[in-house]
Motif scaffolding. Structure first.
Motif, PDB file in Angstrom:
ATOM      1  N   LEU A  80       0.895  -1.170   0.000  1.00  0.00           N
ATOM      2  CA  LEU A  80       0.000   0.000   0.000  1.00  0.00           C
ATOM      3  C   LEU A  80       0.928   1.214   0.000  1.00  0.00           C
ATOM      4  CD1 LEU A  80      -2.791  -1.058   2.550  1.00  0.00           C
ATOM      5  CD2 LEU A  80      -3.125  -0.598   0.104  1.00  0.00           C
ATOM      6  N   LYS A  81       1.314   1.610  -1.205  1.00  0.00           N
ATOM      7  CA  LYS A  81       2.393   2.595  -1.365  1.00  0.00           C
ATOM      8  C   LYS A  81       2.025   3.991  -0.856  1.00  0.00           C
ATOM      9  CE  LYS A  81       5.223  -0.172  -3.734  1.00  0.00           C
ATOM     10  NZ  LYS A  81       6.623  -0.485  -3.407  1.00  0.00           N
ATOM     11  N   GLY A  82       0.729   4.311  -0.862  1.00  0.00           N
ATOM     12  CA  GLY A  82       0.306   5.617  -0.351  1.00  0.00           C
ATOM     13  C   GLY A  82       0.543   5.715   1.149  1.00  0.00           C
TER      14      GLY A  82
ATOM     15  N   ILE B 136      -9.786   4.740   8.138  1.00  0.00           N
ATOM     16  CA  ILE B 136      -9.573   3.290   8.019  1.00  0.00           C
ATOM     17  C   ILE B 136     -10.791   2.532   8.580  1.00  0.00           C
ATOM     18  CG2 ILE B 136      -8.177   1.334   8.801  1.00  0.00           C
ATOM     19  CD1 ILE B 136      -5.730   3.256   8.719  1.00  0.00           C
ATOM     20  N   ARG B 137     -11.299   3.023   9.704  1.00  0.00           N
ATOM     21  CA  ARG B 137     -12.484   2.355  10.298  1.00  0.00           C
ATOM     22  C   ARG B 137     -13.662   2.362   9.325  1.00  0.00           C
ATOM     23  NH1 ARG B 137     -11.044   4.655  15.143  1.00  0.00           N
ATOM     24  NH2 ARG B 137     -12.485   6.388  14.836  1.00  0.00           N
TER      25      ARG B 137
ATOM     26  N   GLN C 268     -12.311   0.069  -0.263  1.00  0.00           N
ATOM     27  CA  GLN C 268     -12.223   1.498   0.048  1.00  0.00           C
ATOM     28  C   GLN C 268     -10.852   1.875   0.615  1.00  0.00           C
ATOM     29  OE1 GLN C 268     -14.456   3.918  -0.635  1.00  0.00           O
ATOM     30  NE2 GLN C 268     -15.480   2.285  -1.752  1.00  0.00           N
ATOM     31  N   LEU C 269     -10.147   0.879   1.109  1.00  0.00           N
ATOM     32  CA  LEU C 269      -8.810   1.148   1.652  1.00  0.00           C
ATOM     33  C   LEU C 269      -7.903   1.733   0.565  1.00  0.00           C
ATOM     34  CD1 LEU C 269      -7.547   0.780   4.463  1.00  0.00           C
ATOM     35  CD2 LEU C 269      -6.624  -1.402   3.678  1.00  0.00           C
TER      36      LEU C 269
ATOM     37  N   ARG D  30      -4.738   6.080  -1.766  1.00  0.00           N
ATOM     38  CA  ARG D  30      -4.479   7.055  -2.829  1.00  0.00           C
ATOM     39  C   ARG D  30      -4.354   8.453  -2.209  1.00  0.00           C
ATOM     40  NH1 ARG D  30      -9.059   7.035  -5.740  1.00  0.00           N
ATOM     41  NH2 ARG D  30      -8.769   4.812  -6.074  1.00  0.00           N
ATOM     42  N   GLU D  31      -5.245   8.781  -1.279  1.00  0.00           N
ATOM     43  CA  GLU D  31      -5.216  10.103  -0.673  1.00  0.00           C
ATOM     44  C   GLU D  31      -3.928  10.324   0.130  1.00  0.00           C
ATOM     45  OE1 GLU D  31      -8.637  11.196   1.744  1.00  0.00           O
ATOM     46  OE2 GLU D  31      -7.379  12.745   2.656  1.00  0.00           O
ATOM     47  N   LEU D  32      -3.543   9.313   0.914  1.00  0.00           N
ATOM     48  CA  LEU D  32      -2.318   9.456   1.718  1.00  0.00           C
ATOM     49  C   LEU D  32      -1.080   9.580   0.833  1.00  0.00           C
ATOM     50  CD1 LEU D  32      -2.944   7.002   4.697  1.00  0.00           C
ATOM     51  CD2 LEU D  32      -3.341   9.463   4.592  1.00  0.00           C
ATOM     52  N   GLY D  33      -1.157   8.946  -0.327  1.00  0.00           N
ATOM     53  CA  GLY D  33      -0.024   8.978  -1.253  1.00  0.00           C
ATOM     54  C   GLY D  33       0.179  10.339  -1.884  1.00  0.00           C
ATOM     55  N   MET D  34      -0.808  11.238  -1.713  1.00  0.00           N
ATOM     56  CA  MET D  34      -0.682  12.587  -2.283  1.00  0.00           C
ATOM     57  C   MET D  34      -0.006  13.548  -1.328  1.00  0.00           C
ATOM     58  SD  MET D  34      -4.280  12.556  -4.406  1.00  0.00           S
ATOM     59  CE  MET D  34      -4.848  14.001  -3.623  1.00  0.00           C
TER      60      MET D  34
END
Ligand code: FEO
Length: 162
Positions: free
Chosen positions: A36-38, A141-142, A150-151, A156-160
Motif C-alpha cells: 500500500l504505497k500511499g 480506516i475504520r 475502500q482502503l 491514494r489520498e495518503l499517497g498525495m
C-alpha cells in the motif's frame, strides 16, 4: 545555561523523536511490502518530520549552552496485522509523545526555565496537529471496514502527501 535536569529531559526527548522517526520508517517499510504505497509514502514523510523534530531539540540544547548526549535508539517492531493496527499504534504513540512533551513543560515551569517553556510551546501546538492527523486516518480506516476496497481510496489520498 541549561539546568542539568532540563538538559537530561531534552536529551531524552531528542531520543524519543528519533525513535518516532525509526518507528514510522519501520511502518512505512511494512506498507511497502503489502503493498500500500500511499500509506508507505505518508509514513516515510512522517519519519522525516520526526527527524526534524529531533533536530529541533538537538539545536536548542546546543544554543541554550547544554550538551547533546546521543543514546541508543530502540529497535521498533517490523510487522503488523493490518493498516488499522498500524494507525491505532501511530495515534497511541502520538498521545504518548504529547504526554512526554507535557512532562518536560511541567519540569521547565517548576525550574522557572522560561526559554525552555517558550521552545516547548511549538511542540505543544504541534502535538495537537499530530494527534488530529493520526486520529483522522484511524477514522478513515475504520470507515473501510466491511468494504476493504475502500482502503485503496485512503491509500491514494495518503499517497498525495507532499
Ligand atoms: Fe514529534 Fe509526532 O511528534
Amino acid at each position: 545555561m541549561l539546568k542539568k535536569s532540563i538538559e537530561s529531559a531534552l536529551n531524552k526527548q531528542l531520543n524519543a523523536e528519533l525513535y518516532s522517526s525509526y518507528l514510522y520508517l519501520s511502518m512505512s517499510a511494512f506498507f511497502e511490502t503489502i503493498p500500500l504505497k500511499g500509506f508507505a509514502r505518508w509514513l516515510r514523510l512522517q519519519a522525516a518530520e520526526e527527524q526534524e523534530h529531533g533536530m529541533k531539540f538537538y539545536d536548542y540544547i546546543i544554543e541554550a549552552g547544554g550538551t547533546v548526549t546521543l543514546a541508543q535508539i530502540a529497535a521498533p517492531k517490523s510487522a503488523w496485522k493490518s493498516a488499522k493496527e498500524v494507525f491505532d499504534e501511530v495515534y497511541a504513540h502520538e498521545q504518548k509523545v504529547t504526554g512526554l512533551i507535557n512532562n518536560i513543560m511541567d519540569l521547565a515551569v517548576a525550574e522557572k526555565d522560561y526559554a525552555t517553556q517558550q521552545f516547548l510551546s511549538w511542540f505543544v501546538t504541534e502535538q495537537v496537529e499530530e494527534e488530529a492527523n493520526a486520529s483522522d486516518i484511524c477514522a478513515q480506516i475504520r470507515m473501510t471496514e466491511g468494504a476493504p476496497g475502500q482502503l485503496f481510496a485512503v491509500n491514494r489520498e495518503l499517497g498525495m502527501r507532499e
